[in-house]
Design a protein around this motif. Structure first.
Motif, PDB file in Angstrom:
ATOM      1  N   VAL A 268       1.064  -1.263   0.007  1.00 31.24           N
ATOM      2  CA  VAL A 268       0.010  -0.043  -0.146  1.00 31.24           C
ATOM      3  C   VAL A 268       0.766   1.192   0.154  1.00 31.24           C
ATOM      4  O   VAL A 268       1.496   1.575   1.057  1.00 31.24           O
ATOM      5  N   GLY A 269       1.110   1.557  -1.165  1.00 34.32           N
ATOM      6  CA  GLY A 269       1.981   3.099  -1.331  1.00 34.32           C
ATOM      7  C   GLY A 269       1.527   3.654  -2.566  1.00 34.32           C
ATOM      8  O   GLY A 269       0.464   3.237  -3.439  1.00 34.32           O
ATOM      9  N   THR A 270       1.997   4.719  -2.962  1.00 31.68           N
ATOM     10  CA  THR A 270       1.597   5.491  -4.170  1.00 31.68           C
ATOM     11  C   THR A 270       2.215   5.157  -5.383  1.00 31.68           C
ATOM     12  O   THR A 270       1.555   5.532  -6.566  1.00 31.68           O
ATOM     13  N   GLY A 271       3.516   4.583  -5.095  1.00 31.26           N
ATOM     14  CA  GLY A 271       4.235   4.265  -6.395  1.00 31.26           C
ATOM     15  C   GLY A 271       5.226   5.459  -6.668  1.00 31.26           C
ATOM     16  O   GLY A 271       5.919   5.363  -7.683  1.00 31.26           O
ATOM     17  N   ASN A 272       5.177   6.512  -5.893  1.00 32.51           N
ATOM     18  CA  ASN A 272       6.253   7.575  -5.981  1.00 32.51           C
ATOM     19  C   ASN A 272       7.150   7.738  -4.881  1.00 32.51           C
ATOM     20  O   ASN A 272       6.683   7.777  -4.038  1.00 32.51           O
ATOM     21  N   GLY A 273       8.248   7.970  -5.448  1.00 32.22           N
ATOM     22  CA  GLY A 273       9.606   7.907  -4.741  1.00 32.22           C
ATOM     23  C   GLY A 273       9.824   9.681  -4.242  1.00 32.22           C
ATOM     24  O   GLY A 273       9.847  10.380  -5.293  1.00 32.22           O
ATOM     25  N   VAL A 274       9.803  10.078  -3.079  1.00 29.42           N
ATOM     26  CA  VAL A 274      10.052  11.442  -2.850  1.00 29.42           C
ATOM     27  C   VAL A 274      11.131  11.496  -1.741  1.00 29.42           C
ATOM     28  O   VAL A 274      11.097  10.686  -0.933  1.00 29.42           O
ATOM     29  N   SER A 275      12.086  12.420  -2.219  1.00 28.73           N
ATOM     30  CA  SER A 275      13.583  12.497  -1.148  1.00 28.73           C
ATOM     31  C   SER A 275      12.996  13.429   0.063  1.00 28.73           C
ATOM     32  O   SER A 275      11.892  14.119   0.152  1.00 28.73           O
ATOM     33  N   VAL A 276      13.692  13.175   1.019  1.00 27.33           N
ATOM     34  CA  VAL A 276      13.638  14.029   2.264  1.00 27.33           C
ATOM     35  C   VAL A 276      13.678  15.655   2.040  1.00 27.33           C
ATOM     36  O   VAL A 276      12.614  16.312   2.258  1.00 27.33           O
ATOM     37  N   LEU A 277      14.706  15.964   1.197  1.00 31.32           N
ATOM     38  CA  LEU A 277      14.674  17.311   0.907  1.00 31.32           C
ATOM     39  C   LEU A 277      13.558  17.911   0.043  1.00 31.32           C
ATOM     40  O   LEU A 277      13.020  18.910   0.140  1.00 31.32           O
ATOM     41  N   GLU A 278      12.949  16.921  -1.011  1.00 33.55           N
ATOM     42  CA  GLU A 278      11.635  17.254  -1.603  1.00 33.55           C
ATOM     43  C   GLU A 278      10.581  17.537  -0.844  1.00 33.55           C
ATOM     44  O   GLU A 278       9.910  18.452  -1.025  1.00 33.55           O
ATOM     45  N   LEU A 279      10.537  16.580  -0.070  1.00 32.04           N
ATOM     46  CA  LEU A 279       9.261  16.716   0.954  1.00 32.04           C
ATOM     47  C   LEU A 279       9.235  17.946   1.816  1.00 32.04           C
ATOM     48  O   LEU A 279       8.194  18.406   1.952  1.00 32.04           O
ATOM     49  N   VAL A 280      10.552  18.237   2.432  1.00 35.53           N
ATOM     50  CA  VAL A 280      10.577  19.507   3.248  1.00 35.53           C
ATOM     51  C   VAL A 280      10.222  20.722   2.281  1.00 35.53           C
ATOM     52  O   VAL A 280       9.391  21.423   2.523  1.00 35.53           O
ATOM     53  N   ARG A 281      10.639  20.852   0.998  1.00 36.99           N
ATOM     54  CA  ARG A 281      10.462  21.727   0.228  1.00 36.99           C
ATOM     55  C   ARG A 281       8.741  21.849  -0.116  1.00 36.99           C
ATOM     56  O   ARG A 281       8.266  22.829  -0.124  1.00 36.99           O
ATOM     57  N   ARG A 282       8.361  20.729  -0.379  1.00 35.92           N
ATOM     58  CA  ARG A 282       6.747  20.495  -0.882  1.00 35.92           C
ATOM     59  C   ARG A 282       6.244  21.142   0.413  1.00 35.92           C
ATOM     60  O   ARG A 282       5.119  21.844   0.546  1.00 35.92           O
ATOM     61  N   PHE A 283       6.426  20.629   1.721  1.00 39.50           N
ATOM     62  CA  PHE A 283       5.527  21.241   2.985  1.00 39.50           C
ATOM     63  C   PHE A 283       5.734  22.700   3.136  1.00 39.50           C
ATOM     64  O   PHE A 283       4.891  23.444   3.351  1.00 39.50           O
ATOM     65  N   GLU A 284       7.144  23.199   2.654  1.00 39.45           N
ATOM     66  CA  GLU A 284       7.147  24.674   2.584  1.00 39.45           C
ATOM     67  C   GLU A 284       6.324  25.490   1.837  1.00 39.45           C
ATOM     68  O   GLU A 284       5.591  26.183   2.181  1.00 39.45           O
ATOM     69  N   GLU A 285       6.115  24.768   0.674  1.00 41.90           N
ATOM     70  CA  GLU A 285       5.354  25.609  -0.490  1.00 41.90           C
ATOM     71  C   GLU A 285       3.967  25.151  -0.160  1.00 41.90           C
ATOM     72  O   GLU A 285       3.217  26.262  -0.274  1.00 41.90           O
ATOM     73  N   ALA A 286       3.592  24.290   0.347  1.00 39.01           N
ATOM     74  CA  ALA A 286       2.254  24.003   0.403  1.00 39.01           C
ATOM     75  C   ALA A 286       1.470  24.828   1.674  1.00 39.01           C
ATOM     76  O   ALA A 286       0.462  25.163   1.481  1.00 39.01           O
ATOM     77  N   ASN A 287       2.429  25.059   2.432  1.00 41.38           N
ATOM     78  CA  ASN A 287       1.929  25.673   3.761  1.00 41.38           C
ATOM     79  C   ASN A 287       2.409  27.185   3.712  1.00 41.38           C
ATOM     80  O   ASN A 287       2.141  27.627   4.829  1.00 41.38           O
ATOM     81  N   SER A 288       3.172  27.528   2.547  1.00 38.18           N
ATOM     82  CA  SER A 288       3.648  28.961   2.622  1.00 38.18           C
ATOM     83  C   SER A 288       4.385  29.432   3.794  1.00 38.18           C
ATOM     84  O   SER A 288       3.923  30.246   4.637  1.00 38.18           O
ATOM     85  N   LEU A 289       5.294  28.396   4.359  1.00 39.45           N
ATOM     86  CA  LEU A 289       6.180  28.819   5.407  1.00 39.45           C
ATOM     87  C   LEU A 289       7.569  28.397   5.103  1.00 39.45           C
ATOM     88  O   LEU A 289       7.797  27.630   4.327  1.00 39.45           O
ATOM     89  N   LYS A 290       8.472  28.906   5.816  1.00 42.75           N
ATOM     90  CA  LYS A 290       9.990  28.239   5.794  1.00 42.75           C
ATOM     91  C   LYS A 290      10.193  27.478   6.908  1.00 42.75           C
ATOM     92  O   LYS A 290       9.714  27.991   8.249  1.00 42.75           O
ATOM     93  N   LEU A 291      10.890  26.392   6.748  1.00 44.82           N
ATOM     94  CA  LEU A 291      11.071  25.559   7.825  1.00 44.82           C
ATOM     95  C   LEU A 291      12.814  25.880   8.056  1.00 44.82           C
ATOM     96  O   LEU A 291      13.509  25.840   7.435  1.00 44.82           O
ATOM     97  N   ASN A 292      12.874  25.285   9.479  1.00 48.88           N
ATOM     98  CA  ASN A 292      14.244  25.844   9.892  1.00 48.88           C
ATOM     99  C   ASN A 292      14.832  24.141   9.881  1.00 48.88           C
ATOM    100  O   ASN A 292      14.423  23.268  10.519  1.00 48.88           O
ATOM    101  N   TYR A 293      15.685  24.047   8.973  1.00 46.05           N
ATOM    102  CA  TYR A 293      16.218  22.486   8.752  1.00 46.05           C
ATOM    103  C   TYR A 293      17.902  22.581   8.609  1.00 46.05           C
ATOM    104  O   TYR A 293      18.406  23.699   8.072  1.00 46.05           O
ATOM    105  N   LYS A 294      18.725  21.706   8.684  1.00 46.43           N
ATOM    106  CA  LYS A 294      19.753  21.581   8.652  1.00 46.43           C
ATOM    107  C   LYS A 294      20.343  20.261   8.190  1.00 46.43           C
ATOM    108  O   LYS A 294      19.511  19.156   8.390  1.00 46.43           O
ATOM    109  N   ILE A 295      21.250  20.063   7.191  1.00 45.31           N
ATOM    110  CA  ILE A 295      21.790  18.724   6.842  1.00 45.31           C
ATOM    111  C   ILE A 295      22.857  18.102   8.100  1.00 45.31           C
ATOM    112  O   ILE A 295      23.591  18.737   8.556  1.00 45.31           O
ATOM    113  N   ALA A 296      22.431  16.889   8.517  1.00 46.12           N
ATOM    114  CA  ALA A 296      23.077  16.390   9.618  1.00 46.12           C
ATOM    115  C   ALA A 296      23.567  15.002   8.958  1.00 46.12           C
ATOM    116  O   ALA A 296      23.470  14.298   7.977  1.00 46.12           O
ATOM    117  N   ASP A 297      24.201  14.060  10.098  1.00 47.33           N
ATOM    118  CA  ASP A 297      24.876  12.791   9.592  1.00 47.33           C
ATOM    119  C   ASP A 297      23.808  11.928   9.302  1.00 47.33           C
ATOM    120  O   ASP A 297      22.611  12.276   9.737  1.00 47.33           O
TER     121      ASP A 297
END
Ligand code: NAD
Ligand code: WQD
Length: 344
Positions: A268-297
């Protein structure tokens, strides 16, 4: 004619509460059973509010077989069970393997044993794409080989699938389906139910929404040097309402005897692979906000990439993921805002 009744074990939890709503809206009677070890009664209230039905709730531990017998199987006439009740935190399972094996295996075995004792027939089991481990080929179909689990939690899913498969093979009147969920996210459009993790969220979307709400300072993106187009991990994020509806069609398949085998498995999945960075970007755009994030290990044990081939569920169940990712990410944020009392 009385309606078909479904027992939803773990129905006060995230996926179980959404499934209870969809079952009721599809015309089923529902009984929710949960020991509230990772949930609380607000979810049951939310289900009642959305549906307008005073859904029965039994506070019970599925590991307590005799209480299950006397307080559920003797009192309610369900012929079908959707078994969500399990512990699900991957990291915690490494620290507390026996708790995980005991809870997840015993609860399923008790349910199956009592279904036999009381002559009940249909069971859906919550499995996970974790059984595929790090796949050699994408997307994964149900025929993609399972790999040895990388955590006790993952191992309980593989073992429970086998317990169900073998039980169905041995006990002729039992029919079972294992649904292998990919990454469920989002919340009911009413924002009356959603995901409510205890403590620091381990999963990506609750961490994102808590960061947006100011509860967490900064999201850590675990690695940007993976062999993927943008270097971050890829997953198949499935809207929780779509996932809930997959349970409705899967249980109907068993009730109506449309199953081809007595034990079946569906991705049970959509068939679409989405990256973490893409998800963050989509979250920001969909909700018109900026998310504080950093690249970690990198996080130990993470799979590089996995997404579903949902063709079998599309063709056999007639089920398709329908909600688009932006709506799903808006629903996740709407739920977080409601829980935290954040005004628009
Ligand atoms: P959740 O923790 O929100 O829900 C599980 C519910 O089961 C909780 O309400 C908990 O209190 C209850 N429970 C646990 N042990 C119990 C017991 N012994 N007796 C009675 N109730 C018990 O988790 P969820 O995300 O809704 O997951 C539901 C199921 O789906 C689990 O089996 C989980 O392993 C599986 N799953 C979840 C995901 C995910 O990412 N959320 C992915 C794949 C599979
Ligand atoms: C998703 C991606 C992280 C948090 C887990 C279980 C799996 C299944 C689904 C039940 C990964 C990244 C996360 C954060 C991040 N559950 N991430 N920062 O790991 O795909 O799967 O839930 O069966 O068994 O293992 O989900 O939400 O934890 O992570 O960068 O703070 O987000 O590295 O790439 P995962 P997740």
């Amino acid at each position: 004619m009385s309606k078909h009744c479904v027992l939803v074990s773990g129905g006060a939890g995230y996926i179980g509460s959404h499934t209870a709503v969809e079952l009721i809206e599809a015309g089923y009677d529902v009984v929710i059973a949960d020991n509230l070890s990772n949930s609380d009664l607000r979810a049951v209230e939310g289900v009642r509010q959305i549906t307008g039905v005073d859904v029965p709730f039994v506070e019970i531990d599925c590991c307590d077989r005799e209480r299950l017998a006397s307080e559920l199987f003797e009192r309610y006439t369900f012929d079908s069970v959707i078994h969500f009740a399990a512990f699900k935190a991957v990291g915690e399972s490494v620290q507390k393997p026996l708790e995980y094996y005991r809870n997840n295996l015993t609860s399923l075995m008790n349910i199956i044993e009592l279904m036999r004792r009381y002559g009940r027939h249909n069971i859906l089991f919550s499995s996970s794409c974790t059984v595929y481990g790090e796949p050699d080929k994408q997307p994964v179909t149900e025929l993609t080989p399972r790999k040895p689990a990388t955590s006790p939690y993952g191992n309980t899913k593989t073992m429970c699938e086998d317990i169900l498969r073998d039980s169905v093979a041995a006990y002729g009147d039992l029919r079972g389906i294992a649904l292998r969920y990919f990454n469920p996210i989002g919340a009911h459009p009413s924002a009356l139910i959603g995901e409510l993790p205890r403590g620091v969220p381990q999963n990506l979307v609750p961490y994102i929404t808590q960061t947006a709400a100011g509860i967490r300072e900064c999201l850590s993106v675990f690695g940007n040097d993976y062999p993927t187009p943008d270097g971050s991990n890829i997953r198949d994020y499935i809207d929780v309402v779509d996932l809930a509806r997959a349970h409705v069609v899967a249980i109907a398949r068993l009730i109506e005897g449309k199953n081809k085998e007595n034990y079946e498995i569906f991705n049970v999945g959509t068939g679409n692979g989405v990256s973490v960075l893409e998800l963050v970007r989509r979250f920001e755009e969909a909700n018109s906000l900026k998310l504080n994030y950093k690249i970690a290990d990198r996080r130990a044990g993470d799979i590089v990439a996995i997404w579903a081939d949902p063709t079998r569920a599309n063709e056999e169940l007639g089920w398709h993921a329908t909600r688009n990712l932006d709506d799903t990410l808006r629903s996740a944020w709407a739920w977080e805002k409601r829980v935290r009392g954040i005004e628009e």
